[in-house]
Design a protein around this motif. Structure first.
Motif, PDB file in Angstrom:
ATOM      1  N   THR A 255       0.829  -1.206   0.000  1.00 56.92           N
ATOM      2  CA  THR A 255       0.000   0.000   0.000  1.00 56.92           C
ATOM      3  C   THR A 255       0.860   1.252   0.000  1.00 56.92           C
TER       4      THR A 255
ATOM      5  N   THR B 238      -1.637  -1.237  -4.168  1.00 58.00           N
ATOM      6  CA  THR B 238      -2.761  -0.310  -4.075  1.00 58.00           C
ATOM      7  C   THR B 238      -2.299   1.034  -3.526  1.00 58.00           C
TER       8      THR B 238
ATOM      9  N   LEU C 153      -9.470  -3.192  -4.664  1.00 57.57           N
ATOM     10  CA  LEU C 153      -8.576  -4.008  -3.853  1.00 57.57           C
ATOM     11  C   LEU C 153      -9.121  -5.423  -3.689  1.00 57.57           C
TER      12      LEU C 153
END
Length: 249
Positions: free
Chosen positions: A15, A52, A178
């Motif tokens: 992330t 992500t 996601l």
């Protein structure tokens, strides 16, 4: 920026975490993503990964106030753009994926995006070129004339059109990228690891010469444009939030 790495069984979730800059990359961000990808690739228990930027945006590309630092040894620009991925990496895109953010998505093995995602190459509006793979990966991932339009105008491409054109593997409702990327990663991780690795390597090897030529021509173009007055003006206008006044010099 920090890049958080979370293990979910055989899946790594990486992330990007610089929300105040819409995940734009400076030197620290490049090193952080490189380190996270190295950790993923070097862990034999991890078979696939999802990258992500969180629920609001993927990445706005390079932070032009500080720039993105030196390319890394294993990953190249942003720690990923020149990386020879040994395991599948899926980009989960919500919101903006602009400039380097789009090029990072293009560096992934596959792309999952929500209907709110937008992909763009805004570099020409700053007097620059897409330096991190966009000039050759864009025309590979999209029809040639569509890629030309994006590269020459800076206009964004919607996720819906990207899905129709084959850029996006799976299209989701807002907030769903996601989870959909994780589901796709789980499908991949359920297959034979050596077969997956060899398949990925063989597919990428088919483009090795084209990639080398693409990096060379991109570097030549980048040197030429960065020496122009238009590049100075374009970046200054962006930072000052005003229209650029290009002179063609």
């Amino acid at each position: 920026m920090t890049v958080r790495l979370e293990r979910r069984g055989p899946i790594a979730v990486l992330t990007l975490d610089r929300p105040e800059k819409r995940n734009a990359f400076d030197a620290a961000a490049t090193q952080a993503l490189d380190s996270a990808l190295n950790a993923f690739e070097d862990d034999p228990g991890l078979r696939a990964a999802v990258l992500t930027g969180g629920p609001r945006f993927f990445s706005a590309g390079t932070d032009v106030r500080t720039w993105a630092g030196t390319p890394t040894e294993r990953g190249g620009p942003y720690g990923i753009a020149a990386r020879a991925l040994r395991k599948p990496l899926i980009a989960a895109v919500e919101g903006v994926a602009a400039g380097g953010g789009f090029e990072i998505a293009l560096s992934a093995t596959m792309v999952v995006a929500s209907t709110e995602a937008r992909f763009s190459f805004p570099e020409v509006g700053l007097g620059l070129v897409a330096e991190c793979g966009g000039l050759f990966r864009g025309p590979r991932a999209l029809p040639l004339n569509v890629a030309r339009e994006l590269l020459l105008t800076g206009r964004p491409l919607t996720a819906e059109r990207g899905y129709a054109l084959g850029l996006v593997n799976r299209l989701t409702e807002p907030g769903g990228a996601l989870d959909a990327a994780l589901a796709l990663a789980e499908e991949v991780a359920a297959q034979a690891p050596v077969a997956v690795a060899e398949t990925l390597a063989a597919v990428e090897a088919a483009y090795a010469e084209a990639n080398a030529a693409g990096w060379e021509s991109t570097a030549e173009s980048a040197v030429r444009v960065r020496a122009t007055a238009d590049a100075v003006e374009g970046v200054a206008a962006f930072l000052e939030r005003r229209p650029a006044r290009f002179s063609g010099r």
